[in-house]
Scaffold this active site. Sequence first.
Site: not given
Ligand SMILES: NC(=O)c1ccc[n+]([C@@H]2O[C@H](COP(=O)([O-])OP(=O)(O)OC[C@H]3O[C@@H](n4cnc5c(N)ncnc54)[C@H](OP(=O)(O)O)[C@@H]3O)[C@@H](O)[C@H]2O)c1
Length: 421
Positions: A50, A187, A190
């Site tokens: 991100c 969501g 993570e």
């Molecule tokens: N990881 C980090 O360190 C971090 C830090 C800051 C910001 N971010 C940002 O935060 C966001 C989430 O990151 P994450 O690491 O938590 O990702 P993740 O663990 O892959 O989780 C993704 C989430 O998004 C949902 N999702 C995916 N496609 C979707 C859709 N079309 N409609 C509705 N929900 C959907 C998934 O739901 P399902 O279970 O239904 O697939 C899941 O709950 C990303 O944009 C990332 O860039 C991440």
Amino acid sequence: MSQNIINARVTFRNSPIHVLEQFTIKDIENAYEQFINHSDLDECVIIQTCNRIELFGKSHQYDLEKIKKTWASITGLEVEVFNENVEFEENQEAIHHLLKLTSGLDSMVIGEEQILGQIKNSITSARKTKASGQHLNTLFDKAIRIGTRIRNSSGIGKGGISVGSMAVKLAEENIDELKTKKVLLIGTGEVSTLVAKSLQRRGYAFDVTSRTIGRSITFCETMGGRPVKFEEVLTGFNNYDVLFVATTAPYFLVTHERLTKAMSNNKKGMMILDLSNPRTVDEKVATIGGVKLMNLDQIAEMVEKNMNARLNKVKSIENIINEEVSVLEASMKRLEAEPLVKDVFKNIESLREKELQKALQMLDEKDEKKIKIIEELTKAVVESIVSTPMNNIRKASEQGNPDIVELAGKLFDYKKQKKAD
Ligand SMILES: NC(=O)c1ccc[n+]([C@@H]2O[C@H](COP(=O)([O-])OP(=O)(O)OC[C@H]3O[C@@H](n4cnc5c(N)ncnc54)[C@H](OP(=O)(O)O)[C@@H]3O)[C@@H](O)[C@H]2O)c1
């Protein structure tokens, strides 16, 4: 170094979220193919989180303009945009940067754990698609080990600061009596876990929604919160005062239209924290009266204010990294001699074996004990002749003398092979 390690990156440090998201690479596998075929890179690894989109490459002779052009064609951006946003480093500085990444020093939340997992995933996927080879695989494996060691010994990640906890703090600072408000978390990945942990710890009630209700139920069983149906939420934002949105949806979930509808329902105000990159809340919602929208840019500011304890550890970690960079750089340079050294040892071994069999046949020797003695003799002779020059070739390579390695290659009639894992 006759082989160069390069790093080209766009990160939260020099680009705000609305710019950063434009550099996102959607099809990584295709991007690997493009970079390898059109940027004079013979190995590459893409790290995409991100907060950053980064390319590490290995090349004998790289061309930065070609890298930018390829990246531009993958993302549909103009090459000029890259001049303003891309940082570029090579060799020692690129290795130094990778160590900062693995130890968490370059993260928005210094010391956070997620980046290490993301880097592990990046190198695994580059390996799988054969975009990376011996150099980058070795570099990343070592950098991951060093980063893990630094984290464990310094305790840099301790203390409960995360993107999630900072988002909750931001909400607390901007909303009076947050405890009385209706909070929704969209969501279940993570980042949502980090938000939920923080909400739980501070005693806030919250609803959780995800595309499948099953996911929300399982999430709430471990993280707390009340699962609610996704469809109900999308048409019923008016039921909430605070939204935390952390999904990887490739389109806006919180749209201008949905929010306008929600706010027209006599609602006084709503705060939305979009933690996603690319963003999943349309920035236009900020123009609706009563809506306060915040994203990763504001969270970065909040992190900066809360980093004092961790910042105290940065200097000592920087010192460790500086020491490790030279060791790592020497291993990378040494790698350049390895294919030649391996080849020479292999050829000499097969010559030794051939000559030994010839001699044993001529002697018509059957006594196993004598055969063993002769065999050991041939090994000892080979070892004592070849070891010193081979070690000197390795040393020359380590000390950055590619000319000596090249000359040795000519003497031993070594033909370079393409990428080997
Ligand atoms: N990881 C980090 O360190 C971090 C830090 C800051 C910001 N971010 C940002 O935060 C966001 C989430 O990151 P994450 O690491 O938590 O990702 P993740 O663990 O892959 O989780 C993704 C989430 O998004 C949902 N999702 C995916 N496609 C979707 C859709 N079309 N409609 C509705 N929900 C959907 C998934 O739901 P399902 O279970 O239904 O697939 C899941 O709950 C990303 O944009 C990332 O860039 C991440």
